[in-house]
Design a protein around this motif. Structure first.
Motif, PDB file in Angstrom:
ATOM      1  N   GLN A 176       0.824  -1.208   0.000  1.00  0.00           N
ATOM      2  CA  GLN A 176       0.000   0.000   0.000  1.00  0.00           C
ATOM      3  C   GLN A 176       0.861   1.262   0.000  1.00  0.00           C
ATOM      4  OE1 GLN A 176      -3.730  -0.233   2.562  1.00  0.00           O
ATOM      5  NE2 GLN A 176      -2.629  -2.045   3.276  1.00  0.00           N
ATOM      6  N   ALA A 177       1.975   1.225   0.718  1.00  0.00           N
ATOM      7  CA  ALA A 177       2.876   2.379   0.730  1.00  0.00           C
ATOM      8  C   ALA A 177       3.442   2.637  -0.669  1.00  0.00           C
ATOM      9  CB  ALA A 177       4.011   2.145   1.724  1.00  0.00           C
ATOM     10  N   VAL A 178       3.819   1.576  -1.356  1.00  0.00           N
ATOM     11  CA  VAL A 178       4.329   1.705  -2.726  1.00  0.00           C
ATOM     12  C   VAL A 178       3.258   2.295  -3.630  1.00  0.00           C
ATOM     13  CG1 VAL A 178       5.112   0.437  -4.760  1.00  0.00           C
ATOM     14  CG2 VAL A 178       6.023  -0.145  -2.499  1.00  0.00           C
ATOM     15  N   PHE A 179       2.032   1.834  -3.491  1.00  0.00           N
ATOM     16  CA  PHE A 179       0.958   2.372  -4.334  1.00  0.00           C
ATOM     17  C   PHE A 179       0.761   3.863  -4.084  1.00  0.00           C
ATOM     18  CE2 PHE A 179      -3.352   3.821  -4.931  1.00  0.00           C
ATOM     19  CZ  PHE A 179      -3.554   3.497  -6.259  1.00  0.00           C
ATOM     20  N   LEU A 180       0.764   4.282  -2.817  1.00  0.00           N
ATOM     21  CA  LEU A 180       0.547   5.696  -2.515  1.00  0.00           C
ATOM     22  C   LEU A 180       1.640   6.574  -3.128  1.00  0.00           C
ATOM     23  CD1 LEU A 180      -0.676   5.573   1.197  1.00  0.00           C
ATOM     24  CD2 LEU A 180      -2.001   6.245  -0.821  1.00  0.00           C
ATOM     25  N   VAL A 181       2.881   6.076  -3.113  1.00  0.00           N
ATOM     26  CA  VAL A 181       3.969   6.825  -3.745  1.00  0.00           C
ATOM     27  C   VAL A 181       3.722   6.952  -5.242  1.00  0.00           C
ATOM     28  CG1 VAL A 181       6.428   6.790  -4.295  1.00  0.00           C
ATOM     29  CG2 VAL A 181       5.672   6.214  -1.982  1.00  0.00           C
ATOM     30  N   VAL A 182       3.330   5.862  -5.885  1.00  0.00           N
ATOM     31  CA  VAL A 182       3.040   5.879  -7.323  1.00  0.00           C
ATOM     32  C   VAL A 182       1.857   6.798  -7.601  1.00  0.00           C
ATOM     33  CG1 VAL A 182       2.252   4.474  -9.273  1.00  0.00           C
ATOM     34  CG2 VAL A 182       4.002   3.587  -7.709  1.00  0.00           C
ATOM     35  N   PHE A 183       0.821   6.724  -6.775  1.00  0.00           N
ATOM     36  CA  PHE A 183      -0.373   7.546  -6.966  1.00  0.00           C
ATOM     37  C   PHE A 183      -0.043   9.039  -6.896  1.00  0.00           C
ATOM     38  CE2 PHE A 183      -3.869   9.879  -4.852  1.00  0.00           C
ATOM     39  CZ  PHE A 183      -4.834   9.768  -5.838  1.00  0.00           C
ATOM     40  N   ILE A 184       0.744   9.439  -5.906  1.00  0.00           N
ATOM     41  CA  ILE A 184       1.102  10.848  -5.759  1.00  0.00           C
ATOM     42  C   ILE A 184       1.981  11.307  -6.921  1.00  0.00           C
ATOM     43  CG2 ILE A 184       2.400  12.479  -4.325  1.00  0.00           C
ATOM     44  CD1 ILE A 184       1.464  10.835  -1.894  1.00  0.00           C
ATOM     45  N   ALA A 185       2.925  10.457  -7.340  1.00  0.00           N
ATOM     46  CA  ALA A 185       3.808  10.810  -8.462  1.00  0.00           C
ATOM     47  C   ALA A 185       3.006  11.002  -9.749  1.00  0.00           C
ATOM     48  CB  ALA A 185       4.869   9.732  -8.648  1.00  0.00           C
ATOM     49  N   LEU A 186       2.063  10.090 -10.022  1.00  0.00           N
ATOM     50  CA  LEU A 186       1.238  10.211 -11.235  1.00  0.00           C
ATOM     51  C   LEU A 186       0.303  11.415 -11.147  1.00  0.00           C
ATOM     52  CD1 LEU A 186       0.337   6.462 -11.947  1.00  0.00           C
ATOM     53  CD2 LEU A 186       1.904   7.932 -13.236  1.00  0.00           C
ATOM     54  N   SER A 187      -0.176  11.711  -9.947  1.00  0.00           N
ATOM     55  CA  SER A 187      -1.036  12.890  -9.770  1.00  0.00           C
ATOM     56  C   SER A 187      -0.271  14.172 -10.081  1.00  0.00           C
ATOM     57  CB  SER A 187      -1.577  12.941  -8.334  1.00  0.00           C
ATOM     58  OG  SER A 187      -2.388  11.829  -8.056  1.00  0.00           O
ATOM     59  N   LEU A 188       0.960  14.278  -9.586  1.00  0.00           N
ATOM     60  CA  LEU A 188       1.779  15.453  -9.873  1.00  0.00           C
ATOM     61  C   LEU A 188       2.071  15.564 -11.357  1.00  0.00           C
ATOM     62  CD1 LEU A 188       4.280  15.246  -6.867  1.00  0.00           C
ATOM     63  CD2 LEU A 188       2.520  16.990  -7.234  1.00  0.00           C
ATOM     64  N   SER A 189       2.358  14.436 -11.991  1.00  0.00           N
ATOM     65  CA  SER A 189       2.614  14.442 -13.433  1.00  0.00           C
ATOM     66  C   SER A 189       1.386  14.899 -14.207  1.00  0.00           C
ATOM     67  CB  SER A 189       3.032  13.042 -13.881  1.00  0.00           C
ATOM     68  OG  SER A 189       3.212  12.994 -15.283  1.00  0.00           O
ATOM     69  N   HIS A 190       0.210  14.418 -13.787  1.00  0.00           N
ATOM     70  CA  HIS A 190      -1.034  14.810 -14.450  1.00  0.00           C
ATOM     71  C   HIS A 190      -1.296  16.305 -14.282  1.00  0.00           C
ATOM     72  CE1 HIS A 190      -5.225  14.464 -15.827  1.00  0.00           C
ATOM     73  NE2 HIS A 190      -5.532  15.250 -14.809  1.00  0.00           N
ATOM     74  N   LEU A 191      -1.079  16.829 -13.094  1.00  0.00           N
ATOM     75  CA  LEU A 191      -1.324  18.248 -12.840  1.00  0.00           C
ATOM     76  C   LEU A 191      -0.354  19.131 -13.615  1.00  0.00           C
ATOM     77  CD1 LEU A 191      -1.937  18.055  -8.978  1.00  0.00           C
ATOM     78  CD2 LEU A 191      -3.653  18.531 -10.740  1.00  0.00           C
ATOM     79  N   ASN A 192       0.905  18.692 -13.720  1.00  0.00           N
ATOM     80  CA  ASN A 192       1.889  19.469 -14.474  1.00  0.00           C
ATOM     81  C   ASN A 192       1.587  19.482 -15.961  1.00  0.00           C
ATOM     82  OD1 ASN A 192       3.410  20.148 -12.220  1.00  0.00           O
ATOM     83  ND2 ASN A 192       4.684  18.298 -12.351  1.00  0.00           N
ATOM     84  N   GLY A 193       0.911  18.462 -16.440  1.00  0.00           N
ATOM     85  CA  GLY A 193       0.612  18.368 -17.870  1.00  0.00           C
ATOM     86  C   GLY A 193      -0.657  19.077 -18.286  1.00  0.00           C
ATOM     87  N   GLN A 194      -1.396  19.649 -17.340  1.00  0.00           N
ATOM     88  CA  GLN A 194      -2.636  20.327 -17.688  1.00  0.00           C
ATOM     89  C   GLN A 194      -2.355  21.710 -18.272  1.00  0.00           C
ATOM     90  OE1 GLN A 194      -5.043  20.171 -14.077  1.00  0.00           O
ATOM     91  NE2 GLN A 194      -6.244  18.507 -14.949  1.00  0.00           N
ATOM     92  N   ALA A 195      -3.179  22.091 -19.247  1.00  0.00           N
ATOM     93  CA  ALA A 195      -2.993  23.377 -19.913  1.00  0.00           C
ATOM     94  C   ALA A 195      -3.338  24.548 -18.997  1.00  0.00           C
ATOM     95  CB  ALA A 195      -3.852  23.432 -21.180  1.00  0.00           C
ATOM     96  N   GLU A 196      -4.409  24.388 -18.217  1.00  0.00           N
ATOM     97  CA  GLU A 196      -4.843  25.454 -17.327  1.00  0.00           C
ATOM     98  C   GLU A 196      -4.368  25.174 -15.901  1.00  0.00           C
ATOM     99  OE1 GLU A 196      -9.005  26.004 -17.564  1.00  0.00           O
ATOM    100  OE2 GLU A 196      -9.009  26.403 -19.733  1.00  0.00           O
ATOM    101  N   PRO A 197      -3.939  26.198 -15.183  1.00  0.00           N
ATOM    102  CA  PRO A 197      -3.483  25.985 -13.795  1.00  0.00           C
ATOM    103  C   PRO A 197      -4.636  25.554 -12.892  1.00  0.00           C
ATOM    104  CG  PRO A 197      -3.651  28.329 -14.302  1.00  0.00           C
ATOM    105  CD  PRO A 197      -3.846  27.610 -15.604  1.00  0.00           C
ATOM    106  N   VAL A 198      -4.292  24.768 -11.889  1.00  0.00           N
ATOM    107  CA  VAL A 198      -5.286  24.242 -10.947  1.00  0.00           C
ATOM    108  C   VAL A 198      -5.169  25.002  -9.631  1.00  0.00           C
ATOM    109  CG1 VAL A 198      -6.054  22.202  -9.686  1.00  0.00           C
ATOM    110  CG2 VAL A 198      -5.173  21.971 -12.017  1.00  0.00           C
ATOM    111  N   SER A 199      -6.305  25.380  -9.060  1.00  0.00           N
ATOM    112  CA  SER A 199      -6.304  26.044  -7.759  1.00  0.00           C
ATOM    113  C   SER A 199      -5.990  25.020  -6.674  1.00  0.00           C
ATOM    114  CB  SER A 199      -7.664  26.692  -7.489  1.00  0.00           C
ATOM    115  OG  SER A 199      -7.701  27.201  -6.168  1.00  0.00           O
ATOM    116  N   LEU A 200      -4.916  25.245  -5.932  1.00  0.00           N
ATOM    117  CA  LEU A 200      -4.493  24.289  -4.915  1.00  0.00           C
ATOM    118  C   LEU A 200      -5.387  24.311  -3.680  1.00  0.00           C
ATOM    119  CD1 LEU A 200      -0.614  24.798  -5.092  1.00  0.00           C
ATOM    120  CD2 LEU A 200      -2.009  23.080  -6.257  1.00  0.00           C
ATOM    121  N   LEU A 201      -6.220  25.342  -3.541  1.00  0.00           N
ATOM    122  CA  LEU A 201      -7.094  25.440  -2.374  1.00  0.00           C
ATOM    123  C   LEU A 201      -8.474  24.835  -2.595  1.00  0.00           C
ATOM    124  CD1 LEU A 201      -6.336  29.056  -1.066  1.00  0.00           C
ATOM    125  CD2 LEU A 201      -5.551  26.881  -0.127  1.00  0.00           C
TER     126      LEU A 201
END
Length: 461
Positions: A176-201
């Motif tokens: 489960q710890a390994v999955f959470l690391v992968v999940f967070i890494a893929l989430s950051l990659s997805h957010l960085n690849g978006q054309a429009e900025p995302v509100s962090l709040l």
């Protein structure tokens, strides 16, 4: 009033080779702090954030991380009170033992009975989730088959001893710890690849924020934190429980809560459209598909189901210890208070829980989640009150430090849990109070309409 007394010698020698007791009536002392933390995290399931992800995301209108933060604050206060009560009464039975020793046998019975509600429903919840996710991935195999197979295997592992559960838990926690690391890494990659900025709040606070709705969601999320409570039931299987159990309880609560908040935050950042979730029960799959496609869905399903399996193992072990303590006291039939085989396991209690878990074949996820929270919040409130009474009233501790440690902090814990408890649905209270009425009828029977007292148990450490 007549008094029936049952005194059993469960004295545990101070020094035993390999940390074990020689008495066949006592548990083996095999769990250190690391094993306790693993036990508690396995009970909580680090991926439990996805258990009620869709349900609470809808309830809070997309503010799941905020709801988790509120719940964590309340749970840390209650975990503190648990630690203080373990130091006072380091025995199996958790809330039942603490309230019985503090408020008397009858109140202890009712607290233990209500605690059984969430303990019985938690393994049931794990089996239900295994059925939901495995049938989603293998639609040709009915959910009932997965549920029945899981119940059989978990029961077998519990019957062969707590050490086997600890070894399996290590593997499942790491996965489960390994999955959470992968999940967070893929989430950051997805957010960085978006054309429009995302509100962090946005996942924390936006124009849709409603405090009453967030509180309702926070009340349901209490079921995710039951791992720290489960740690307290292992007091008689831990060397020096007065020191190790309180530390493990706080670590489990803090680590688990932070993992929940982080996972919920990234999940809502990458999938903010909470109104478009396809199915509340398996909404987390929508998030996985968005950031990792079917490959991540497969990884998540395997890891999550494994986590549910680990939770089922430890939750069945935990509730069997509560039944053991009540049976040993004579509050339940004596058969529950007996340990069998060289592994010294409460086999009768384990088998009963496996039979009750068959209810998972007939109930819904939201019903189970709410009922677990009802029992948990009642139990948490009772422990906070027990800490105040034991130290400030019974032991008469005074001074600013004691008033803060044993008065103010448990009082805040009590108020926060009552606040969360009052935020549950009306149907939850209807079923919960019906369960308590059934417990009261059992209490009347056991005490012969209060003409005799419940048996007492004298234990020395």
């Amino acid at each position: 009033m007549k008094k029936i007394t049952s005194v059993m010698d469960t004295t545990i020698p101070t020094h035993q080779p390999h940390g074990e007791s020689s008495s066949p009536r006592s548990f083996r002392k095999s769990l250190g702090i690391t094993a306790l933390v693993v036990f508690g995290l396995a009970y909580m399931v680090p991926l439990a954030v996805f258990t009620t992800y869709g349900l609470v995301t809808r309830m809070t209108m997309g503010h799941l991380p905020t709801a988790y933060a509120i719940t964590l604050a309340a749970m840390l206060l209650t975990a503190y009170s648990y630690g203080r009560m373990v130091q006072a009464h380091p025995y199996s039975g958790s809330v039942y033992s603490y309230t019985r020793k503090t408020f008397g046998a009858c109140f202890g019975f009712m607290a233990g009975w209500t605690l059984l509600l969430d303990y019985i429903f938690l393994p049931l919840l794990s089996y239900l989730l295994i059925g939901i996710y495995m049938s989603e991935y293998f639609p040709t195999v009915p959910a009932a088959a997965w549920i029945l197979g899981s119940i059989a295997l978990v029961t077998f592992l519990n019957l062969i001893g707590i050490e086997s559960i600890t070894r399996v838990n290590w593997i499942l926690i790491v996965a489960q710890a390994v999955f959470l690391v992968v999940f967070i890494a893929l989430s950051l990659s997805h957010l960085n690849g978006q054309a429009e900025p995302v509100s962090l709040l946005t996942p924390i606070y936006d124009e849709h924020f409603s405090f009453p709705l967030v509180m309702s969601g926070a009340a349901v999320l209490c079921l995710s934190f039951l791992g720290f409570d489960a740690v307290s039931t292992m007091a008689e299987e831990t060397p020096n429980p007065k020191r190790q159990i309180p530390v493990a309880i706080m670590l489990v609560t803090l680590i688990g809560g932070l993992l929940f908040i982080i996972a919920a935050y990234f999940g809502q950042l990458v999938f903010p459209e909470w109104t478009t979730l396809t199915d509340a029960d398996s909404a987390s799959l929508d998030v996985m598909r968005r950031i990792g496609g079917e490959g991540l869905v497969t990884f998540f399903t395997a890891t999550y189901v494994a986590g549910c399996f680990a939770s089922a193992m430890v939750s069945q072990a935990s509730v069997s210890r509560v039944l053991f303590a009540m049976g040993r006291d004579g509050a339940l039939p004596r058969a529950f208070g007996k340990l069998v085989s060289k592994k010294r396991v409460p086999a009768t209690a384990i088998m009963l829980i496996s039979l009750l878990s068959l209810i998972a074949l007939f109930v819904t996820l939201d019903t189970v989640a709410n009922m677990i929270s009802f029992g948990a919040l009642f139990a948490f409130s009772a422990v906070n009150l027990a800490a105040i009474k034991h130290y400030l009233i019974d032991r008469k501790l005074r001074g600013a430090r004691h008033l803060l440690s044993y008065g103010a902090l448990p009082a805040l814990g009590f108020l926060s849990t009552i606040w969360l408890w009052s935020s549950l649905s009306g149907m939850t209270f209807l079923i919960g109070f019906a369960w308590m009425c059934l417990g009261f009828i059992c209490l009347l029977s056991a005490t012969r309409m209060f003409r005799v007292q419940l048996p007492e148990l004298n234990m020395s450490e």
